[in-house]
Write an enzyme that holds these catalytic residues in place. Structure first.
Site, PDB file in Angstrom:
ATOM      1  N   TYR A  24       0.789  -1.232   0.000  1.00  0.00           N
ATOM      2  CA  TYR A  24       0.000   0.000   0.000  1.00  0.00           C
ATOM      3  C   TYR A  24       0.823   1.284   0.000  1.00  0.00           C
ATOM      4  O   TYR A  24       0.260   2.376  -0.002  1.00  0.00           O
ATOM      5  CB  TYR A  24      -0.967  -0.003   1.186  1.00  0.00           C
ATOM      6  CG  TYR A  24      -1.985  -1.114   1.086  1.00  0.00           C
ATOM      7  CD1 TYR A  24      -3.079  -1.003   0.231  1.00  0.00           C
ATOM      8  CD2 TYR A  24      -1.842  -2.288   1.803  1.00  0.00           C
ATOM      9  CE1 TYR A  24      -4.005  -2.024   0.119  1.00  0.00           C
ATOM     10  CE2 TYR A  24      -2.762  -3.318   1.700  1.00  0.00           C
ATOM     11  CZ  TYR A  24      -3.839  -3.175   0.851  1.00  0.00           C
ATOM     12  OH  TYR A  24      -4.754  -4.195   0.732  1.00  0.00           O
ATOM     13  N   HIS A 101      -7.250   0.738  -7.571  1.00  0.00           N
ATOM     14  CA  HIS A 101      -6.656  -0.036  -6.476  1.00  0.00           C
ATOM     15  C   HIS A 101      -5.163   0.244  -6.447  1.00  0.00           C
ATOM     16  O   HIS A 101      -4.508   0.179  -7.495  1.00  0.00           O
ATOM     17  CB  HIS A 101      -6.919  -1.529  -6.647  1.00  0.00           C
ATOM     18  CG  HIS A 101      -8.370  -1.842  -6.628  1.00  0.00           C
ATOM     19  ND1 HIS A 101      -9.104  -1.876  -5.463  1.00  0.00           N
ATOM     20  CD2 HIS A 101      -9.236  -2.077  -7.645  1.00  0.00           C
ATOM     21  CE1 HIS A 101     -10.359  -2.137  -5.766  1.00  0.00           C
ATOM     22  NE2 HIS A 101     -10.469  -2.253  -7.078  1.00  0.00           N
ATOM     23  N   ARG A 112      -9.684 -11.345  -4.121  1.00  0.00           N
ATOM     24  CA  ARG A 112      -9.482  -9.953  -4.536  1.00  0.00           C
ATOM     25  C   ARG A 112      -9.577  -9.775  -6.054  1.00  0.00           C
ATOM     26  O   ARG A 112      -9.634  -8.659  -6.544  1.00  0.00           O
ATOM     27  CB  ARG A 112      -8.119  -9.446  -4.073  1.00  0.00           C
ATOM     28  CG  ARG A 112      -8.008  -9.280  -2.577  1.00  0.00           C
ATOM     29  CD  ARG A 112      -6.694  -8.619  -2.220  1.00  0.00           C
ATOM     30  NE  ARG A 112      -6.381  -8.746  -0.822  1.00  0.00           N
ATOM     31  CZ  ARG A 112      -6.739  -7.867   0.113  1.00  0.00           C
ATOM     32  NH1 ARG A 112      -7.425  -6.805  -0.195  1.00  0.00           N
ATOM     33  NH2 ARG A 112      -6.402  -8.077   1.373  1.00  0.00           N
TER      34      ARG A 112
END
Length: 146
Positions: A24, A101, A112
């Site tokens: 992330y 994303h 996912r």
């Protein structure tokens, strides 16, 4: 002139900085928003932001966006993969939306890889980190110019 974009983040984005930095990016939500706001300004777009950990509130924000935005950039987080309520709320807005994303969701866990919102979005960006938001904004700018 159409240039208003609502950037909506879903569940767990308020603690983005404590999520795995290798996936992330290690940014806080505020740092992410500052970068995305700069991308928008560079493109002549006006960006506003929202984040919630409550699915119903995400839907309410989508309902409100019909009167305040010309397009949407959406990262609903895990809701992407199962929330038909959010999918329907996106469709109800009638606004062009781009799904974003930060991570490359197609190379992560099997669950996912499925998006229930993809078919109601004009585009999908994944695995490009913060730069994916610039790409999403560029897609919307192209639609606004039509």
């Amino acid at each position: 002139m159409r240039n208003r974009v609502e950037i909506m983040h879903g569940v767990n984005f308020d603690v983005l900085e404590v999520r795995d930095a290798s996936i992330y990016g290690g940014l806080t939500l505020t740092e992410l928003e500052v970068k995305v706001k700069r991308f928008a300004q560079d493109l002549g777009l006006e960006a506003t932001f929202s984040q919630t950990n409550h699915e119903g509130q995400f839907c309410e924000s989508l309902h409100q966006a019909r009167g305040t935005a010309d397009g949407l950039v959406l990262n609903p987080g895990a809701w992407t993969h199962y929330s038909y309520a959010i999918r329907d709320a996106i469709e109800l807005t009638g606004l062009p939306a781009v799904e974003v994303h930060i991570s490359e969701i197609d190379s992560r866990e099997d669950w996912r890889r499925h998006s229930v919102i993809r078919e109601v979005c004009i585009g999908h960006v994944r695995g490009k980190g913060v730069d994916g938001y610039r790409e999403a904004l560029e897609m919307l700018k192209g639609v606004f110019a039509e």
